[in-house]
Design an enzyme around this catalytic site. Structure first.
Site, PDB file in Angstrom:
ATOM      1  N   GLY A  31      25.339 -42.915 -30.425  1.00  0.00           N
ATOM      2  CA  GLY A  31      24.821 -41.998 -31.428  1.00  0.00           C
ATOM      3  C   GLY A  31      23.320 -42.112 -31.661  1.00  0.00           C
ATOM      4  N   GLU A  56      30.787 -49.558 -23.986  1.00  0.00           N
ATOM      5  CA  GLU A  56      29.877 -48.823 -24.859  1.00  0.00           C
ATOM      6  C   GLU A  56      28.892 -49.800 -25.497  1.00  0.00           C
ATOM      7  OE1 GLU A  56      32.010 -44.915 -26.269  1.00  0.00           O
ATOM      8  OE2 GLU A  56      32.344 -46.498 -27.724  1.00  0.00           O
ATOM      9  N   SER A 107      25.727 -42.039 -25.977  1.00  0.00           N
ATOM     10  CA  SER A 107      24.708 -41.000 -25.744  1.00  0.00           C
ATOM     11  C   SER A 107      24.827 -40.331 -24.377  1.00  0.00           C
ATOM     12  CB  SER A 107      23.294 -41.572 -25.959  1.00  0.00           C
ATOM     13  OG  SER A 107      23.131 -41.959 -27.320  1.00  0.00           O
ATOM     14  N   GLU A 147      32.876 -49.141 -33.897  1.00  0.00           N
ATOM     15  CA  GLU A 147      32.821 -48.799 -35.326  1.00  0.00           C
ATOM     16  C   GLU A 147      33.999 -49.428 -36.075  1.00  0.00           C
ATOM     17  OE1 GLU A 147      32.476 -44.590 -34.581  1.00  0.00           O
ATOM     18  OE2 GLU A 147      30.475 -44.943 -33.762  1.00  0.00           O
ATOM     19  N   LYS A 187      35.662 -38.875 -33.629  1.00  0.00           N
ATOM     20  CA  LYS A 187      35.388 -39.730 -34.803  1.00  0.00           C
ATOM     21  C   LYS A 187      35.861 -39.011 -36.079  1.00  0.00           C
ATOM     22  CE  LYS A 187      31.829 -41.952 -32.115  1.00  0.00           C
ATOM     23  NZ  LYS A 187      30.555 -42.678 -32.037  1.00  0.00           N
ATOM     24  N   HIS A 205      37.278 -49.617 -30.960  1.00  0.00           N
ATOM     25  CA  HIS A 205      35.949 -48.992 -30.943  1.00  0.00           C
ATOM     26  C   HIS A 205      34.984 -49.847 -31.762  1.00  0.00           C
ATOM     27  CE1 HIS A 205      32.691 -46.162 -31.613  1.00  0.00           C
ATOM     28  NE2 HIS A 205      33.138 -45.519 -30.546  1.00  0.00           N
ATOM     29  N   GLY A 258      29.281 -37.526 -29.887  1.00  0.00           N
ATOM     30  CA  GLY A 258      28.627 -36.297 -30.377  1.00  0.00           C
ATOM     31  C   GLY A 258      28.802 -35.079 -29.475  1.00  0.00           C
TER      32      GLY A 258
HETATM   33  P1  13P Z   1      27.925 -40.829 -28.771  1.00  0.00           P
HETATM   34  O1  13P Z   1      28.311 -40.098 -27.501  1.00  0.00           O
HETATM   35  O2  13P Z   1      27.778 -39.920 -29.944  1.00  0.00           O
HETATM   36  O3  13P Z   1      26.754 -41.733 -28.547  1.00  0.00           O
HETATM   37  O4  13P Z   1      29.176 -41.767 -29.136  1.00  0.00           O
HETATM   38  C1  13P Z   1      29.714 -42.592 -28.172  1.00  0.00           C
HETATM   39  C2  13P Z   1      30.982 -43.164 -28.685  1.00  0.00           C
HETATM   40  O5  13P Z   1      30.984 -43.989 -29.578  1.00  0.00           O
HETATM   41  C3  13P Z   1      32.233 -42.675 -28.104  1.00  0.00           C
HETATM   42  O6  13P Z   1      33.309 -43.470 -28.512  1.00  0.00           O
END
Ligand code: 13P
Length: 251
Positions: A172, A166, A213, A96, A11, A94, A235
């Site tokens: 996150g 996801e 996660s 986001e 990210k 993604h 993360g």
């Molecule tokens: P996390 O592993 O931080 O939850 O993020 C997942 C993610 O969005 C990977 O693209």
């Protein structure tokens, strides 16, 4: 058999200097696990330096986005030609990007086609929001993302797709989906819809990852599910020891 794949989505984290230190730290551990396709997806500014560090290894490099046009007046965007100078993979759609930058299934579709036209392997993200999950709409939402996102792709090319399921509420938050629940959606929604688009034989070849996660202490449970072929890690991909353990769990 589908070869497991684990990708680290960094990210918007790490300067070039920090990226260099992080890769130096994790590379020996990652290189050792040959039975898993390993991919690092740092920010654009670090692609060049990280590609230099990965040269001669089997660890792949991916970008976190691309535009579908080769060039032009698109301030702030990055073209497939620029991405492919350094990368083999590209993350597309993604959650986001969909939530904060207006990406839709239609733009995802354009980007997937641009990736394939440039010999890049797309890792396409799908997943429902908490609201949709609670309203029991997961199946409809994810099926729609798959159908519209992959519209017009031929079956031969589709074998090379990599899909990441996801659930947005698990990203996150430390609240991972249960491995069984994730496997159920991956098998009975994602793979099933891939089968209706491309045929069962092709759908069985497509790798589907879980993301949200995933940590070193739960990776094993996810990767031992029948239809989960690896992970897209946020993360924990910034922590060399954790990320290496996750890759080892996929092996
Ligand atoms: P996390 O592993 O931080 O939850 O993020 C997942 C993610 O969005 C990977 O693209």
């Amino acid at each position: 058999m589908r070869k497991p794949l684990v990708a680290g989505n960094w990210k918007m984290n790490k300067t070039v200097e920090q990226a260099t230190l992080l890769v130096a730290d994790m590379l020996p551990g990652l290189e050792a696990v040959k039975t898993v396709d390993r991919v690092l997806c740092p920010p654009f500014t670090s692609l060049m330096v990280v590609s230099g560090m990965l040269a001669g290894t089997e660890v792949g490099l991916g970008s976190q986005n691309l535009h579908w046009e080769d060039s032009g007046a698109y301030t702030g965007e990055i073209s497939p030609l620029m991405v492919k100078e350094f990368c083999k993979y590209v993350i597309i759609g993604h959650s986001e990007r969909r939530a904060y930058f207006g990406e839709t299934d239609e733009t995802v579709n354009l980007k997937v086609k641009a990736a394939f036209a440039n010999d890049l392997l797309p890792i396409i993200c799908v997943g429902e929001t908490l609201e949709e999950f609670e309203a029991g709409k997961t199946e409809d939402v994810v099926a729609g993302q798959v159908k519209r996102g992959f519209d017009g792709i031929d079956s031969d090319t589709a074998q090379k797709l990599i899909v990441a399921y996801e659930p947005i509420w698990a990203i996150g938050t430390g609240k991972a989906s249960s491995p069984e629940q994730a496997n159920d959606i991956i098998k009975n929604v994602v793979r099933k819809n891939l089968a209706s688009l491309f045929g069962v034989g092709t759908a069985e070849k497509i790798r589907i990852l879980y993301g949200g996660s995933v940590k070193s202490n739960n990776a094993n449970e996810f990767f031992s599910q029948s239809d989960i072929d690896g992970g897209l890690i946020g993360g924990a991909s910034l922590k060399p020891e954790d990320f290496t353990k996750i890759v080892e769990a996929a092996a």
